[in-house]
Design a protein around this motif. Structure first.
Motif, mmCIF file in Angstrom:
data_model
loop_
_atom_site.group_PDB
_atom_site.id
_atom_site.type_symbol
_atom_site.label_atom_id
_atom_site.label_comp_id
_atom_site.label_asym_id
_atom_site.label_seq_id
_atom_site.Cartn_x
_atom_site.Cartn_y
_atom_site.Cartn_z
ATOM 1 N N THR A 720 -50.245 64.712 -27.509
ATOM 2 C CA THR A 720 -49.977 63.958 -26.272
ATOM 3 C C THR A 720 -48.823 62.999 -26.526
ATOM 4 N N CYS A 721 -47.840 63.029 -25.647
ATOM 5 C CA CYS A 721 -46.604 62.275 -25.892
ATOM 6 C C CYS A 721 -46.869 60.794 -26.124
ATOM 7 N N THR A 722 -47.738 60.197 -25.293
ATOM 8 C CA THR A 722 -47.954 58.752 -25.375
ATOM 9 C C THR A 722 -48.828 58.351 -26.559
ATOM 10 N N VAL A 723 -49.420 59.313 -27.262
ATOM 11 C CA VAL A 723 -50.189 58.971 -28.462
ATOM 12 C C VAL A 723 -49.276 58.362 -29.511
ATOM 13 N N CYS A 724 -48.085 58.936 -29.647
ATOM 14 C CA CYS A 724 -47.135 58.412 -30.635
ATOM 15 C C CYS A 724 -46.090 57.491 -30.005
ATOM 16 N N HIS A 725 -45.688 57.826 -28.785
ATOM 17 C CA HIS A 725 -44.604 57.086 -28.139
ATOM 18 C C HIS A 725 -45.161 55.997 -27.227
ATOM 19 N N SER A 726 -45.801 55.007 -27.845
ATOM 20 C CA SER A 726 -46.336 53.854 -27.121
ATOM 21 C C SER A 726 -46.373 52.667 -28.077
ATOM 22 N N PRO A 727 -46.394 51.450 -27.536
ATOM 23 C CA PRO A 727 -46.330 50.268 -28.415
ATOM 24 C C PRO A 727 -47.676 49.829 -28.965
ATOM 25 N N VAL A 728 -48.734 50.619 -28.685
ATOM 26 C CA VAL A 728 -50.068 50.257 -29.160
ATOM 27 C C VAL A 728 -50.716 51.503 -29.752
ATOM 28 N N ASP A 729 -51.342 51.375 -30.936
ATOM 29 C CA ASP A 729 -51.991 52.533 -31.555
ATOM 30 C C ASP A 729 -53.407 52.697 -31.027
ATOM 31 N N ALA A 730 -54.129 53.711 -31.550
ATOM 32 C CA ALA A 730 -55.466 54.015 -31.049
ATOM 33 C C ALA A 730 -56.432 52.860 -31.248
ATOM 34 N N ALA A 731 -56.144 52.012 -32.238
ATOM 35 C CA ALA A 731 -57.022 50.866 -32.497
ATOM 36 C C ALA A 731 -56.639 49.642 -31.688
ATOM 37 N N GLY A 732 -55.595 49.747 -30.892
ATOM 38 C CA GLY A 732 -55.166 48.626 -30.064
ATOM 39 C C GLY A 732 -54.183 47.698 -30.730
ATOM 40 N N ALA A 733 -53.708 48.082 -31.909
ATOM 41 C CA ALA A 733 -52.762 47.230 -32.630
ATOM 42 C C ALA A 733 -51.336 47.510 -32.166
ATOM 43 N N THR A 734 -50.524 46.431 -32.116
ATOM 44 C CA THR A 734 -49.125 46.576 -31.727
ATOM 45 C C THR A 734 -48.353 47.293 -32.830
#
Length: 871
Positions: A720-734
């Motif tokens: 999923t594109c936004t899994v990697c291309h977003s400013p927050v990871d799966a744990a909610g960290a910036t």
């Protein structure tokens, strides 16, 4: 402001009293023949603003109203002839008059007139420009459109008589375009010009009694100043402004709207003084076939410019070589002295209008103003000096246009009407009989019109080969057309895309957020009407919806445009078959569209009759000279546009080799929302449209779940594109998004009306770094062009020091180039999804097709103003 050195003033104007004359050519004898014909002219007040500044006259603003004009008739072309104000007592208050024209028999005068302003009324409640007619035989004045309701439906200007008695004129009413809006479930409105400022004026035709009003031109900017040539075609000024190109050229069109073509000057916009932009204004055919124009800047305080003739019969551009080089061959100045076209000192004065005599002489009826300046010390007016010091600046006086008979061969001027300070004569015509232009019937004689096409409201576009560029074969057409030598995957051009301009309403109809245009407002909004395959020889023949501004693009097998975008709109009328040899680059100066100047086509078509093209299906028997697309149209019928990019090999002879692989890129394969109506997915028709909005159709591609599962259903990867291309990871960290690309749907810091992903993809953005858990632009020290570090200085130029006494460096951001442009084939984004790319297989072919066509039509945020958020 610095002015040109003045040249000697050849025509010294004396006070006028009657039949006197002055000039370099000596006295001009009275001509009793000339004096027998009436003349008409407009006398108007100069428009001065509240600060005492003369308002500019802007050709691009034809709707402008300058109160304080009157239309005057003289029964003879002499200064002593009696003046009759034929518009007197029509209105109570100051009105405006312009665009005088006459009938070929010299008995009728037609013009545009607007009633006085209504005090305290809104703009949409003010009077409109209307077409008026004066009959000299009966001395009657009447508005052509009698009904107040019909007359007020639009602004009507610039009328001219057609040979059959009808009237062609320029109008903002856009009658046919408004009617077609109903098919799109939109309210009727007059669409704004490409720059979204004012409604577009386009050409219409009506009967002499004002009935049967028919729109014949379809442009996103103005079509102005129509005049009828001796061969019956309508010549006019067309403003091409798509993409902000800003060209005002001469075009021709038949009275029914067919055969629209550039006539002259599309690549000759800078023929003015010191190669500045100059407009071929108010074209009028002379008895010898040349065109008479006033050559002037688009706007200015002098209201005029030079008199020039255009030899459009032989030339389609001004210069003998491309890019305005070589000799000036297409046009020439008519004046006996040098005239400036750009509001600088013009020793020979300036001309605001010109009308030719049809008596075999070299005389013109002109409105002319002497060049005058205001003395800086005394504020007195005087004639412009013959010379100026290099650094001398002068103030031009307001123009003083009178009416003159100007003989450009004898070099004489005969004064007819002398203006007073604060007024000008802006138009002048002679009610002199001239040869009636040829009559072009609807439809054009000798052209068979298919009634079914008319009923379907479509025309046909027929291209011999897209590989023909101005008569040059740029790809080896004969080899491409031979299946034994070239397979389909080696042919660069695979489909033709057809798009239409979207009409933009004014704020009174819809006050939407202009951020909806996206990063490049000059492209406007566009809808895709469909695709058709390009045959192996590069030929195309397809039905296209009539009566709308169209743009075509040649695309590859992935749906990416492979040639430059063109910035002038194509149109077809219902039943029209529009044929052309091929394509051209946007800067090509070959006279495309002019049938009388067509170069020899690069592709001759079938070499013989009753035989197939080389190595093609034996049953497909061609006729000599036929293209592959023409052969298919003859055998199986005219092709329709399709919503899918669909190709099946119809040509390869199985005895030579196997058939090429089919292509099918269909919206129906999308998992996300398709940009078309559901009914069009199953059955594409001429009313179907692909309307792409970023938030609804592109953003969901980035958010679509793309989990990869193993045989047990366990997730082994998530693409999923936004899994990697977003400013927050799966744990909610910036975090810093992968590749510094944020594809999230948060509000962008560039424009909060856009998603962050839109700005990140299309606008260069600063490289980010993580500082104390916060994403911040990465800063580096600035260096000058010599490689030396740059430090901060105070107002006196002294270095600014920090607490340690060290100079403070100037820090700047490091920008990352955007991954996309408004050309899919030039966007680095797609390389990731090619074979061997880092993201190969992540996106569906249909998704990549949708992204490519969205970029190619302009990368707009919305492509329907009625779908955009209101402002």
């Amino acid at each position: 402001m610095k002015f040109l050195r003045a040249v000697p003033l050849l025509l010294l104007v004396a006070a006028c009293s009657g039949g006197g004359s002055s000039g370099s050519g000596g006295n001009q004898a009275k001509d009793p023949v000339v004096e027998d014909y009436p003349i008409a002219f407009v006398r108007r007040q100069l428009s001065i603003d509240e600060d005492g500044i003369l308002l500019q006259d802007d050709i691009y603003e034809p709707y402008e109203f300058f109160a304080g004009a009157e239309l005057i008739l003289k029964d003879r072309a002499t200064a002593s002839a009696t003046e009759t104000i034929i518009t007197a007592d029509i209105f109570d208050g100051e009105y405006d008059v312009k665009d005088l024209n006459t009938s070929a028999d010299g008995t009728r005068l037609i013009f545009a007139m607007r009633a006085p302003e209504i005090e305290d009324a809104d703009d949409d409640e003010q009077p409109t420009w209307n077409i008026w007619l004066y009959d000299t035989d009966t001395a009657t004045l009447s508005r052509v459109i009698e009904s107040d309701l019909t007359a007020e439906e639009g602004q009507d200007i610039a009328p001219a008589f057609l040979p059959d008695g009808r009237i062609v004129f320029s109008s903002s009413r856009q009658r046919r375009s408004r009617a077609l809006l109903l098919d799109d479930n939109k309210p009727q409105f007059s669409a704004l010009i490409d720059s979204q400022q004012d409604p577009a004026f386009v050409l219409h035709v009506m009967e002499a009694d004002g009935s049967d009003i028919t729109q014949i031109s379809f442009n996103q900017s103005h079509d102005l100043n129509p005049t009828v040539l001796s061969d019956g075609r309508v010549l006019f000024n067309r403003w091409d402004n798509a993409g902000g190109v800003d060209k005002l050229s001469l075009y021709t069109v038949n009275p029914d709207g067919s055969d629209l073509a550039i006539y002259y000057g599309y690549h000759s916009q800078n023929t003015g003084t010191e190669e500045t932009q100059a407009i071929f204004n108010r074209p009028q055919e002379m008895p010898d076939g040349r065109l008479l124009v006033t050559l002037r800047s688009p706007s200015g305080i002098t209201f005029g410019g030079d008199l020039a003739t255009i030899d459009g019969i032989i030339y389609s551009e001004a210069y003998s070589e491309p890019e305005q080089s070589g000799e000036l061959v297409g046009q020439a100045s008519l004046t006996v002295g040098e005239v400036s076209t750009n509001d600088t000192i013009s020793a020979h004065g300036t001309f605001a209008s010109a009308w030719p005599f049809y008596d075999g002489t070299s005389r013109l009826l002109v409105t002319w103003s002497e060049c005058r300046i205001v003395e800086a010390e005394t504020e007195q007016l005087r004639t412009c000096p013959e010379t100026l010091a290099e650094d001398e600046e002068v103030q031009l006086a307001d123009p003083l246009y009178g009416l003159w008979i100007y003989d450009y061969i004898a070099g004489t001027q005969l004064p007819i009407v002398v203006a007073e300070e604060g007024e000008m004569i802006s138009d002048g015509v002679i009610l002199e009989p001239r040869t009636e232009p040829a009559y072009i019937s609807d439809p054009v004689p000798g052209v068979d019109v298919d009634a079914d096409l008319v009923q379907e409201s479509v025309g046909i576009l027929d291209i011999r080969s897209v590989y023909d560029f101005g008569g040059e074969d740029v790809a080896g057409i004969e080899v491409l057309a031979d299946p034994a030598q070239t397979s389909a995957d080696l042919r660069p051009a695979r489909f033709l895309r057809v798009a239409k301009a979207v009409g933009i309403p004014d704020d009174d109809i819809l006050d939407f957020d202009r951020s909806a245009f996206g990063r490049n407002r000059s492209e406007g909004m566009r809808e895709i009407l469909g695709y058709t395959p390009i045959q192996p020889d590069g030929s195309v023949r397809v039905k296209i919806p009539a009566d709308m501004p169209l743009a075509i693009s040649v695309v590859d097998a992935d749906g990416k445009r492979i040639f430059d975008r063109h910035y002038n709109w194509l149109q077809l009328r219902a039943g029209e078959v529009r044929s052309c040899n091929g394509c051209h680059t946007s800067d090509s100066e070959v006279p495309h569209g002019r049938t009388d100047m067509q170069v020899v086509p690069a592709w001759a078509g079938a070499p013989t009759s009753a035989a197939p093209f080389v190595n093609t299906e034996p049953a497909l028997l061609a006729e000599m000279g036929e293209t592959m697309a023409q052969l298919l149209a003859r055998l199986v019928g005219e092709a329709d546009l399709e919503g899918d990019l669909s190709y099946t090999d119809l040509w390869t002879d199985p005895a030579v080799r196997g058939k090429d692989v089919d292509i099918l890129l269909s919206y129906s394969e999308l998992t996300t929302l398709a940009p078309v109506a559901t009914t069009c997915l199953a059955d594409w028709s001429s009313n179907c449209r692909s309307v792409i909005h970023y938030e609804q159709h592109i953003q969901p591609i980035w958010e679509l779940s793309r989990e990869v599962l193993d045989g047990t259903g366990a997730v082994i990867a998530d693409n999923t594109c936004t899994v990697c291309h977003s400013p927050v990871d799966a744990a909610g960290a910036t975090r810093i998004p992968d590749a510094q690309l944020d594809l999230s749907a948060s509000a962008s810091t560039v424009n909060d009306a856009w998603f962050t992903s839109y700005a990140e993809l299309l606008v260069d953005s600063p490289e980010l770094e993580l500082v104390n858990g916060i994403l911040s632009p990465r800063l580096v020290q600035e260096y000058d062009d010599n490689g030396n570090p740059v430090f901060e200085v105070d107002e006196e130029g002294n270095p600014v020091l920090d607490i340690n006494g060290d100079p403070v460096p100037v820090m700047i951001t490091v920008n990352i180039a955007s991954a996309m442009t408004d050309s899919a084939i030039e966007s680095a984004f797609f390389t990731l999804f090619q074979n061997g790319g880092a993201h190969q297989g992540y996106l569906q072919d249909a998704e990549l097709r949708l992204i490519a066509e969205w970029l190619d039509i302009g990368a707009q945020y919305y492509n329907d103003p009625f779908a955009a958020p209101v402002d």
